[in-house]
Enzyme design. Structure first.
Site, mmCIF file in Angstrom:
data_model
loop_
_atom_site.group_PDB
_atom_site.id
_atom_site.type_symbol
_atom_site.label_atom_id
_atom_site.label_comp_id
_atom_site.label_asym_id
_atom_site.label_seq_id
_atom_site.Cartn_x
_atom_site.Cartn_y
_atom_site.Cartn_z
ATOM 1 N N LYS A 10 19.531 -2.254 62.995
ATOM 2 C CA LYS A 10 19.257 -2.925 61.910
ATOM 3 C C LYS A 10 18.782 -2.195 60.830
ATOM 4 O O LYS A 10 17.647 -1.226 61.028
ATOM 5 C CB LYS A 10 18.379 -3.980 61.958
ATOM 6 C CG LYS A 10 18.342 -5.054 60.754
ATOM 7 C CD LYS A 10 17.871 -6.608 61.114
ATOM 8 C CE LYS A 10 18.251 -7.513 60.105
ATOM 9 N NZ LYS A 10 17.453 -8.935 60.215
ATOM 10 N N GLU A 17 17.088 -25.607 66.437
ATOM 11 C CA GLU A 17 16.591 -26.755 65.753
ATOM 12 C C GLU A 17 16.543 -28.103 66.523
ATOM 13 O O GLU A 17 15.574 -28.821 66.694
ATOM 14 C CB GLU A 17 17.200 -26.932 64.603
ATOM 15 C CG GLU A 17 16.951 -25.945 63.364
ATOM 16 C CD GLU A 17 18.070 -24.562 63.617
ATOM 17 O OE1 GLU A 17 17.918 -23.750 62.792
ATOM 18 O OE2 GLU A 17 18.732 -24.717 64.579
ATOM 19 N N ARG A 31 20.888 -29.734 61.441
ATOM 20 C CA ARG A 31 21.643 -29.371 62.841
ATOM 21 C C ARG A 31 21.113 -30.201 63.987
ATOM 22 O O ARG A 31 21.294 -30.402 65.182
ATOM 23 C CB ARG A 31 21.348 -28.068 63.359
ATOM 24 C CG ARG A 31 22.036 -26.887 62.212
ATOM 25 C CD ARG A 31 21.521 -25.683 62.126
ATOM 26 N NE ARG A 31 21.645 -24.944 63.462
ATOM 27 C CZ ARG A 31 22.626 -23.887 63.813
ATOM 28 N NH1 ARG A 31 23.232 -23.500 62.591
ATOM 29 N NH2 ARG A 31 22.803 -23.313 64.908
#
Length: 647
Positions: free
Chosen positions: A291, A377, A405
């Protein structure tokens, strides 16, 4: 003078010849390396102007170039999970001339979007959807007898969500038309890769190896008994796992290739070519990337440069506005820490967003009481329910748009059982540049409809402190407090929080003709509208209802019978606070000969990304819109006489 051209900003001679991926397909590897270098420079320069997600895009520059070089996009359907890493993809697919409009009003979306380009076959902004969608494309092509593969690029963080595994478990239906590229950007799965693993990946993905493997499997089916077939399969898996670690994916029905260096085009392109031409599938390619790759500041601090404001390319310094009030997120974090100091049963849960929700600060003081469950979630909510059932006081801090969600878990595991789970709902309302996919538009509507649920909305940062305390003290059922993105209003924070009476609002300003009932963030605009209305001779009451559920029936009744106009205003979708007020007024018969009632809420659209102030104007939730709504309700004429107003 106008905006300087791309070539005046940067020297990108080879990238300047690339408008669409077809322009890449005649390049050799040295040329592709040059394109990648120039693409990385262009990405850094563009995001320094617009702000946005940076680190993830830097990590997939070579991978983006390789995919578009090898596969026949857009006929081969490329789906980027989440989509915040797709800026290099946008530059290579006909959108370079607009890349400096990213996340601006009328500009490019910060995520992939079907309406934006044929190279964006599926809109993404939430996590872990790519494999399911790609499977749909692949199976559709298979059933229709059409050529074309579907390629899902999913980050390792997104692999923490159950949906990704649900899709992989079903992926056999796609045959060789599905390719999943696991972009592993923090080494969470694989050890460091090198020449040996690159060689093995190339060998394992080659047509001769796959054909030999398939021939051996066919022979084993005909000649070996069940026990020997299982033994042979396990032996093959064991040998390959020593080098690759791919057994989990093999068990889910994928042929695993990797890990390979996602920044080495000499390794990456031959493997992708083999995968493209493979007769067997589905295939998972494990690619290791860094990253922030290629920009020293982002490499050194990948979390800090995940998403950035405008910044100086040379120094890496991000442009910061003038110091203002603390953000609602930070106010929540401090308030929860204060509550946790007083009460050791308080714990906090986040779904892969510790810094986004402010809970990284909570973790610094209470490391054993913060639980980051990953992008999960559903699990977060039911885990919180279990904690509550066992006598803890859990706070589940989840963005409004992400809590969607887990709605079944909110209903089934929390509300029906009346368990005291506390929901801290960050990013409630409009969110500016992140647009419709991240706007917290629906939480009042989807929570206030549930029996047993208490739903609060903070009008300012002081109210948020009181509401966190109220949630902490409320043990008789579930509760939620919603608060917006961004800075507070600048009011002083209370030294000692107050426990609010459940279902009771407050009158902020007294009047006689117009009553404005505000829930949450629109209180400041309501007060500004009241000033304007007073200047027009309209005496105006402003009330902060605080609670969408339960409603303050006594206060609403009092205002309804004493005012000519009753306006509700909220930063939420139709079906929320205003709908509940209207329903109660109707049930009580107060609409028969009562005030003229108007509900103001977010429009029934998915609102485009823009600056926050512009979004409120578009939504009709600013002070002028409130005034216009009141005047329309009273049929205000040109000379300023109010028809039908009480004396």
């Amino acid at each position: 003078m106008g905006e300087p051209s791309v070539t005046e900003r940067l020297s990108t001679p080879l990238l300047d010849t690339v408008t669409y991926p077809t322009d890449l397909r005649g390049f050799d590897i040295p040329q592709l390396k040059q394109v990648a270098d120039e693409l990385r420079s262009e990405l850094i320069d563009a995001v320094s102007v617009t702000g946005g997600h940076l680190g993830a895009g830097l990590g997939v520059v070579e991978l983006t170039v390789a995919i578009h070089h090898v596969f026949d996009t857009p006929s081969d359907r490329l789906i980027w999970d989440v989509g915040h890493q797709a800026y290099p993809h946008k530059i290579l697919t006909g959108r370079r001339d607009r890349i400096r409009t990213l996340r601006q009003g009328g500009g490019l979306s910060g995520f992939t979007r079907r309406s934006e380009s044929e190279y964006d076959p599926f809109g993404t902004a939430h996590s872990s959807t790519s494999i399911s969608a790609a499977l749909g494309f692949a199976v559709a092509n298979k059933l229709k007898g059409q050529p074309g593969k579907a390629i899902a690029v999913i980050g390792d963080g997104a692999m923490s969500a159950g949906m990704a595994y649900e899709a992989m478990n079903n992926a056999g239906a796609a045959g060789n038309r599905l390719v999943v590229i696991l972009n592993d950007n923090d080494m969470s799965i694989a050890p460091p890769v090198g020449a040996l693993s690159a060689y093995l990946a190339r060998m394992y993905s080659s047509r001769p190896f796959l054909e030999l493997r398939d021939a051996v499997k066919q022979m084993a089916r005909r000649t070996l008994g069940p026990n020997l077939k299982r033994t042979a399969k396990r032996a093959e898996e064991y040998v390959r796992t020593l080098a690759t670690g791919g057994t989990l994916f093999e068990e889910l029905g994928f042929y695993y290739v990797g890990p390979i260096d996602g920044h080495n085009l000499e390794h990456l392109i031959p493997v992708l070519e083999n995968v493209r031409d493979a007769a067997e599938g589905p295939i998972l390619v494990h690619v290791v990337t860094q990253k922030g790759k290629g920009y020293e500041h982002a490499e050194a601090a990948p979390d800090k440069y995940h998403a950035v404001q405008k910044f100086d390319v040379v120094t890496g310094g991000q442009v910061k506005g003038k110091a203002g009030p603390p953000s609602y997120t930070n106010v929540f974090a401090k308030a929860l820490i204060d509550e946790a100091r007083r009460d050791e049963t308080i714990v906090a849960i986040t779904a892969a967003m510790p810094s986004g929700t402010g809970l990284d600060k909570f973790e610094a003081e209470f490391p054993d009481r913060l639980f980051d469950v990953g992008i999960a979630e559903q699990h977060a909510v039911t885990f919180a329910a279990g904690l509550a059932a066992q006598g803890m006081r859990p706070f589940a801090a989840i963005y409004s748009t992400f809590l969607q969600r887990a709605y079944d878990q909110v209903v089934h595991d929390v509300a029906i059982q009346n368990l005291p789970v506390r929901f801290a709902i960050d990013r409630a309302g409009l969110v500016g540049a992140d647009g419709a996919t991240h706007a917290g538009s629906f939480d009042v509507a989807y929570l206030a409809t549930l029996p047993n649920m208490v739903v609060m909305a903070a009008a300012d940062e002081a109210e948020l402190v009181h509401m966190v305390h109220t949630c902490a003290m409320h043990d008789s059922g579930p509760s939620a407090v919603r608060y917006p993105r961004g800075e507070g209003t600048g009011v002083p924070l209370p030294a000692v929080p107050i426990r609010l009476e459940i279902g009771k609002g407050r009158v902020v300003r007294e009047g006689k003709t117009v009553a404005i009932l505000s829930l949450g963030t629109r209180l400041t605009e309501s007060l500004a509208a009241a000033d304007d209305l007073e200047a027009r001779g309209l005496s105006t009451t402003v009330a902060d209802l605080r609670f969408a559920k339960p409603l303050d029936h006594d206060l609403i009744r009092k205002l309804a019978i004493s005012h000519d106009v009753l306006v509700t205003i909220e930063e939420g979708a139709v079906g929320g606070f205003g709908a509940h007020v209207l329903t109660w007024l109707s049930d009580e018969g107060l609409t028969d000969n009562g005030p003229k009632v108007r509900t103001m809420r977010l429009p029934d659209i998915f609102q485009e990304h823009d600056g926050p102030a512009a979004q409120y104007v578009t939504a009709g939730l600013d002070a002028p819109a409130i005034v216009a709504t009141v005047l329309e309700a009273l049929r205000h004429n040109s000379v300023g006489v109010i028809e039908g107003a009480r004396a």
